[in-house]
Design a protein around this motif. Structure first.
Motif, mmCIF file in Angstrom:
data_model
loop_
_atom_site.group_PDB
_atom_site.id
_atom_site.type_symbol
_atom_site.label_atom_id
_atom_site.label_comp_id
_atom_site.label_asym_id
_atom_site.label_seq_id
_atom_site.Cartn_x
_atom_site.Cartn_y
_atom_site.Cartn_z
ATOM 1 N N TRP A 1 8.389 -1.373 -3.946
ATOM 2 C CA TRP A 1 8.364 -2.054 -2.779
ATOM 3 C C TRP A 1 9.326 -1.921 -1.697
ATOM 4 O O TRP A 1 9.072 -2.011 -0.377
ATOM 5 N N GLU B 1 8.174 -0.837 2.154
ATOM 6 C CA GLU B 1 8.620 -1.573 3.227
ATOM 7 C C GLU B 1 9.338 -0.781 4.034
ATOM 8 O O GLU B 1 9.203 -0.872 5.539
ATOM 9 N N SER C 1 7.443 2.012 6.081
ATOM 10 C CA SER C 1 6.647 1.113 6.907
ATOM 11 C C SER C 1 7.380 0.664 8.266
ATOM 12 O O SER C 1 6.903 0.855 9.230
ATOM 13 N N GLY D 1 0.216 1.192 -0.888
ATOM 14 C CA GLY D 1 1.023 0.238 -0.590
ATOM 15 C C GLY D 1 1.458 -0.137 1.023
ATOM 16 O O GLY D 1 1.393 -1.163 1.327
ATOM 17 N N TYR E 1 -1.514 -1.616 2.543
ATOM 18 C CA TYR E 1 -1.723 -3.119 2.363
ATOM 19 C C TYR E 1 -0.630 -3.760 3.113
ATOM 20 O O TYR E 1 -1.029 -4.967 3.587
ATOM 21 N N HIS E 2 0.635 -3.252 3.117
ATOM 22 C CA HIS E 2 1.787 -4.098 3.576
ATOM 23 C C HIS E 2 1.564 -4.100 5.229
ATOM 24 O O HIS E 2 1.814 -5.275 5.706
ATOM 25 N N GLN F 1 -1.180 -6.224 6.214
ATOM 26 C CA GLN F 1 -1.259 -7.812 5.593
ATOM 27 C C GLN F 1 -0.056 -8.264 6.521
ATOM 28 O O GLN F 1 -0.013 -9.413 7.029
ATOM 29 N N ASN F 2 1.155 -7.467 6.802
ATOM 30 C CA ASN F 2 2.086 -8.151 7.491
ATOM 31 C C ASN F 2 2.523 -7.956 8.727
ATOM 32 O O ASN F 2 3.248 -8.273 9.441
ATOM 33 N N LYS G 1 -3.941 -2.932 -4.137
ATOM 34 C CA LYS G 1 -3.525 -3.041 -2.845
ATOM 35 C C LYS G 1 -4.398 -2.400 -2.290
ATOM 36 O O LYS G 1 -4.683 -2.603 -1.117
#
Length: 497
Positions: A166, A170, A173, A204, A207-208, A211-212, A416
């Protein structure tokens, strides 16, 4: 955790790890961002594409907006393009691999020249204009995650901020978010493209960021997908999925190496028979374990021998389960040859083919030199980017990898991806599979996608394609051409209303 670390080590050999706080950055203090732009042109599909190449480094920030590292990237943007031109963020896998393979093998405007079948040419090596680049379809940003290429931890950051499932998702991203902001590309159709571990990263990120960060992607390109590591883990007596899902790859490989006699007229015929046997008699036999009758055990061993080219006695000795290491070392053992893992068409001679510590994947050995040499020359001579840092092609900058959060997801990032597709139902997914890929077997990928629990409407968003080569299917010229044609269809599919 230990299972993924073992798999990662096997996937890309030669990883080492440095515990110094700022990586191996030779500059002190932490360097400034550096960007070099050059102008070029390439012919694709009979049309000249004028483009700008940007080679540079971009800071990565933590949640306090403190600099924790920098990421090296190479971006190709078409000149005078409309504001709605798609943009694709691409990277390779490992973890520990730079984006060199997708960059110089298939997507970028230059490609490494290999033999027509993908075998290593005589040095020195060369790069040529890539008429099969996707630059006519999309702008492309090749990303080297921290620990690969010229990307390094620094400032307030350490390797621990980047080297984990992760952490990696992150921080890559964050690079994408910053690139979109700085280059005014938020309104562009957006794509992700990853290879191998990079496919897990893509799931991932989708998804990340959805979502965020509120970032939805039009499409995801998965080259040699591995979303669920447990499917490929041989654990005798516990996990029967690995031997089942690898069997069609064994059969394809044995057919290629002419170890199946005249039983099949084509590789597709051989694969289809292996799939049927794998999901029926073979799966039922492995489920029964020690309760399997001797008569059935003998008949299953006979059929496995016919489909793998290995002797029935060897199969019985191994209780009907043949792990990948055994297969690559034994199929042509009588000739003193062992097969490739990334691409099982490749062979190499070994004094003792069963001596695992001495094993070197012949398919990786064939591409390592040509891709390294041409990339290093290309960056300085044409991209005009100069650095005295070691460019970590594969390994060297990444070793210890934090997988505790991945364990939370049962080693299965397809969950995910399913969430991202449910959240963004217009997103399309392209999956490219090599018949001779032992690292990310195509039947394992099929199994994974068929067990994601997607509604029918989202199943229709997935495009599966197949190639008669291995992990880097694009090293084989006919498959490079086919991949480009398939991607043409996929981008059109993804951008249709």
């Amino acid at each position: 955790m230990k299972h993924l670390l073992l798999i990662v080590t096997l996937l890309f050999v030669g990883l080492s790890y440095s515990n110094d706080k700022k990586g191996d950055n030779i500059n002190d203090p932490f360097p400034k961002e550096k960007v070099v732009k050059t102008e070029h042109s390439v012919e694709i599909n009979g049309r000249d594409i004028d483009y700008t190449a940007t080679a540079g480094t971009s800071f990565v920030f933590n949640k306090k907006h403190e600099k924790i590292g920098n990421i090296y990237y190479t971006a190709y943007t078409k000149d005078d393009a409309k504001s709605d031109r798609p943009i694709t963020f691409a990277y390779n896998g490992g973890p520990g691999s730079a984006s060199v393979w997708l960059h110089m093998g298939t997507f970028g405007p230059k490609r490494v020249v290999m033999d027509k079948e993908g075998f290593m040419p005589t040095p020195p090596y060369q790069a040529v204009d890539n008429q099969y680049s996707i630059l006519d379809l999309t702008d492309i940003v090749f990303i080297d995650p921290v620990g690969t290429g010229y990307s390094r931890a620094g400032g307030k950051g350490t390797n621990k901020d980047f080297h984990g499932t992760w952490e990696d998702i992150e921080t890559v991203s964050e690079f994408i978010r910053l690139y979109l902001t700085r280059n005014n590309r938020w309104s562009s159709p957006k794509f992700l493209a990853g290879e191998s571990y990079g496919t897990l990263r893509s799931a991932g990120i989708a998804y990340h960021m959805g979502q965020n960060l509120g970032v939805n992607f039009n499409g995801i390109v998965l080259i040699s997908s591995v979303l669920n590591y447990t499917l490929d883990e041989f654990d005798h007596g516990v996990n029967i999925q690995a031997p089942i899902t690898l069997l069609p790859t064994y059969t394809a490989t044995a057919f290629y190496h002419k170890q199946l006699g005249n039983r099949f007229s084509s590789v597709d015929e051989a694969i289809n028979e292996a799939k049927i046997f794998a999901m029926n008699d073979y799966a039922l036999a492995l489920l029964q374990g020690d309760n399997l009758s001797e008569e059935k055990r003998q008949s299953v061993a006979t059929k496995l021998s016919e489909l793998t080219g290995l002797s029935k006695d060897f199969i019985l000795l191994n209780n009907l389960i043949i792990d990948m290491g055994q297969f690559v070392h034994n199929l042509r053992r009588d000739e003193g040859l062992t097969l490739g893992r990334l691409d099982s068409r490749f062979v190499t001679e070994e004094v003792d083919a069963m001596e695992q510590p001495g094993y070197r994947d012949p398919s990786y050995m064939a591409i390592h030199g040509p891709y390294t040499e041409t990339l290093m020359d290309y960056m300085r001579s044409e991209l005009k980017f100069e650095s005295d840092l070691v460019y970590h092609i594969l390994g060297g900058g990444v070793g210890s990898w934090n997988t505790k959060d991945l364990a939370r997801d049962s080693f299965d990032m397809s969950r995910k991806l399913r969430h991202a597709m449910l959240r963004n139902p217009s997103m399309k997914v392209f999956v490219a599979n090599g018949y001779y890929d032992m690292a990310t077997p195509f039947f394992s990928t099929e199994y994974n996608f068929s067990h994601m629990g997607l509604p029918k409407s989202l199943q229709d968003n997935i495009m599966m394609t197949y190639y008669e080569s291995g992990h880097m299917m694009y090293i084989r010229k006919p498959d490079l051409i086919k991949l480009k044609q398939d991607l043409n269809d996929f981008y059109q599919f993804s951008l249709s209303k």
